[in-house]
Structure formats: structure tokens, C-alpha cells
Motif scaffolding. Structure first.
Motif, mmCIF file in Angstrom:
data_model
loop_
_atom_site.group_PDB
_atom_site.id
_atom_site.type_symbol
_atom_site.label_atom_id
_atom_site.label_comp_id
_atom_site.label_asym_id
_atom_site.label_seq_id
_atom_site.Cartn_x
_atom_site.Cartn_y
_atom_site.Cartn_z
ATOM 1 N N TRP A 26 33.987 -17.859 -5.769
ATOM 2 C CA TRP A 26 32.510 -17.488 -6.214
ATOM 3 C C TRP A 26 31.707 -18.640 -5.784
ATOM 4 O O TRP A 26 30.343 -18.647 -5.410
ATOM 5 C CB TRP A 26 32.118 -17.626 -7.815
ATOM 6 N N TYR A 27 32.292 -19.700 -5.216
ATOM 7 C CA TYR A 27 31.589 -20.968 -4.713
ATOM 8 C C TYR A 27 32.005 -21.117 -3.219
ATOM 9 O O TYR A 27 31.289 -22.028 -2.681
ATOM 10 C CB TYR A 27 31.978 -21.905 -5.620
ATOM 11 N N GLY A 28 32.977 -20.723 -2.718
ATOM 12 C CA GLY A 28 33.577 -20.885 -1.335
ATOM 13 C C GLY A 28 34.198 -19.807 -0.789
ATOM 14 O O GLY A 28 34.153 -18.548 -1.534
ATOM 15 N N ASN A 29 34.789 -20.057 0.241
ATOM 16 C CA ASN A 29 35.720 -18.937 0.935
ATOM 17 C C ASN A 29 36.898 -18.614 0.333
ATOM 18 O O ASN A 29 37.403 -19.316 -0.368
ATOM 19 C CB ASN A 29 35.904 -19.247 2.511
ATOM 20 N N GLY A 147 15.609 -14.196 -9.035
ATOM 21 C CA GLY A 147 15.730 -15.276 -8.389
ATOM 22 C C GLY A 147 16.674 -16.588 -8.610
ATOM 23 O O GLY A 147 16.560 -17.512 -7.993
ATOM 24 N N ALA A 148 17.805 -16.236 -9.440
ATOM 25 C CA ALA A 148 18.703 -17.037 -9.776
ATOM 26 C C ALA A 148 19.639 -17.339 -8.692
ATOM 27 O O ALA A 148 19.873 -16.432 -7.900
ATOM 28 C CB ALA A 148 19.380 -16.724 -11.098
ATOM 29 N N GLU A 156 19.571 -20.405 -0.372
ATOM 30 C CA GLU A 156 20.192 -21.831 0.493
ATOM 31 C C GLU A 156 20.317 -22.700 -0.492
ATOM 32 O O GLU A 156 21.210 -23.909 0.032
ATOM 33 C CB GLU A 156 18.783 -22.496 1.408
ATOM 34 N N ALA A 157 20.034 -22.813 -1.667
ATOM 35 C CA ALA A 157 20.396 -23.918 -2.688
ATOM 36 C C ALA A 157 21.962 -23.575 -2.878
ATOM 37 O O ALA A 157 22.359 -22.482 -2.804
ATOM 38 C CB ALA A 157 19.627 -23.540 -3.944
ATOM 39 N N ILE A 158 22.532 -24.767 -3.490
ATOM 40 C CA ILE A 158 23.887 -24.945 -3.700
ATOM 41 C C ILE A 158 24.314 -24.197 -5.057
ATOM 42 O O ILE A 158 23.908 -24.629 -5.985
ATOM 43 C CB ILE A 158 24.605 -26.110 -3.405
ATOM 44 N N ALA A 159 25.140 -23.206 -5.203
ATOM 45 C CA ALA A 159 25.466 -22.619 -6.356
ATOM 46 C C ALA A 159 26.421 -23.638 -7.164
ATOM 47 O O ALA A 159 27.186 -24.272 -6.393
ATOM 48 C CB ALA A 159 26.079 -21.349 -6.175
ATOM 49 N N THR A 164 25.807 -20.559 -12.444
ATOM 50 C CA THR A 164 26.369 -19.308 -12.937
ATOM 51 C C THR A 164 26.201 -19.222 -14.407
ATOM 52 O O THR A 164 25.862 -17.913 -14.979
ATOM 53 C CB THR A 164 27.986 -19.525 -12.454
ATOM 54 N N LEU A 165 26.739 -20.144 -15.281
ATOM 55 C CA LEU A 165 26.383 -19.895 -16.715
ATOM 56 C C LEU A 165 25.023 -19.639 -17.350
ATOM 57 O O LEU A 165 25.092 -18.719 -18.061
ATOM 58 C CB LEU A 165 27.096 -21.219 -17.494
ATOM 59 N N ALA A 166 24.160 -20.202 -16.638
ATOM 60 C CA ALA A 166 22.725 -19.512 -17.073
ATOM 61 C C ALA A 166 22.550 -18.188 -16.519
ATOM 62 O O ALA A 166 21.797 -17.602 -17.407
ATOM 63 C CB ALA A 166 21.665 -20.673 -16.199
#
Length: 206
Positions: A26-29, A147-148, A156-159, A164-166
Motif C-alpha cells: 500500500w506504500y511501495g511497489n 482529498g485524503a 504527491e504527499a507521502i502516504a 491510512t488509519l485516519a
């Protein structure tokens, strides 16, 4: 910060009972090179037991990060590997389908070269939707309306796991609402799919 992220990953694992490779994707490849066992990528896109013939583009991506084949050429392999329907893949890759159904842009173009980043982005959305028991359409709509930044690639912001929990808290509130996601979408953007019960044709207005 690292400890905080690890705690977030563990909380997501607890909530969804998913193995680390699935949540980390969910955060990388998508993981391609697991030393101790078959990687997540190999399981999904290079499994010879898949019901459709393997497309050579997926071996290219496994070996070199990208392929000369485009997304549309690898469509059948994406459907099999992602375990989605033609219509679901259309929402993610077909500009006309995404616009007609949701008035959104697709996640990627059907003519884009297949890369590990694109495969991972598509997998990420499908995986997250399934984990939350959401349709892909509903996930895409909540993401657009809020817009989360729940997943890598949402912005472009880093997840982060905290983000994710929010987002999961927001999903829970939406599910508890008296309105459906489709109705909320209509109220905010005045957009409705042609086949929706909310759609009103010209004859009904006369």
C-alpha cells in the motif's frame, strides 16, 4: 518516526489480518524478490495456474521494472492478477469508462507502458478496496471527495499508516451514514452514473 510507522503497520495487520507484504504494498511497489518464499508479485502476475495465459509484459516488469507492452496489451493478465472484472479495470485505466461512471480521471492510461509502479498502483487500490469491503468505485469516490492521502499515489504527499488509519475512520463514518456513497457524491458534485436510480432523464422532467 520509524517506530510510529511500524506501530501503524501492526495496527493495519491487526485490523485486516493481512500479511506484511500485502500491507507494505500500500506504500511501495509490490514485492518481487522474496528470498525465502514466492513473492507477492510472482503469486499475482506470474502464477502459471492463472486461468488466462501469462502475458510476457509481466515477466519484463519482474526482470527490469518495465515493459515495452502497454497497459491495454496486458489487460487480460491484469484482470487475472488483480482479480477484477473488465468493468473494474475500466474504472482504473479507461478514460471514457471512468468519466461516464464517476466523472473521474483513470488512475493510469491504457496506452501507458506497463511498469512496476503502475502494476503496484493498480494492485494497491484493489487490495485496499477488498480489505475494506468497498467496491472500487466507492473507494475512488471517497478518495476524491475527501482529498485524503490513504495510499501511495493518492497525492504527491507521502502516504503513511497514520493517514491510512485516519482514512479508515472516515470510511467507517461514511458507511454509518444514512446516505449511500453514490448519494453523497451526487449531493457534492451533482454527478450520477447513467444507470443509477438517481439518474433522471429528460422525459421524467417534462
Amino acid at each position: 518516526e520509524a517506530v510510529k510507522k511500524l506501530a501503524g503497520i501492526r495496527e493495519l495487520q491487526r485490523r485486516f489480518d493481512l500479511r506484511p507484504a500485502e500491507i507494505l504494498a500500500w506504500y511501495g511497489n509490490v514485492d518481487r524478490h522474496n528470498t525465502w518464499s514466492t513473492s507477492l508479485y510472482e503469486e499475482r502476475f506470474l502464477d502459471p495456474r492463472m486461468p488466462r495465459p501469462l502475458h510476457p509484459a509481466f515477466q519484463d516488469v519482474f526482470d527490469a521494472d518495465s515493459s515495452l507492452w502497454n497497459v491495454e496489451a496486458a489487460r487480460s493478465g491484469l484482470i487475472a492478477g488483480l482479480r477484477v472484472t473488465e468493468a473494474e479495470l475500466g474504472l482504473l485505466t479507461d478514460a471514457d469508462a471512468a468519466d461516464q461512471a464517476l466523472a473521474l480521471l483513470p488512475v493510469t492510461s491504457a496506452t501507458a507502458p506497463l511498469t512496476i509502479e503502475i502494476v503496484s498502483r493498480l494492485h494497491r487500490l484493489v487490495s485496499f478496496a477488498r480489505a475494506n469491503r468497498l467496491t472500487l468505485a466507492d473507494l475512488l469516490l471517497i478518495r476524491e471527495l475527501s482529498g485524503a492521502v490513504a495510499l501511495t499515489g493518492d497525492d504527491e504527499a507521502i502516504a503513511t499508516p497514520d493517514g491510512t488509519l485516519a482514512f479508515l475512520d472516515l470510511v467507517a463514518r461514511v458507511k454509518a451514514s444514512a446516505l449511500t456513497i453514490e448519494e453523497i457524491h451526487y449531493l457534492i458534485r451533482q454527478v450520477v452514473a447513467p444507470e443509477s436510480p438517481l439518474s433522471i432523464d429528460d422525459e421524467e422532467l417534462d
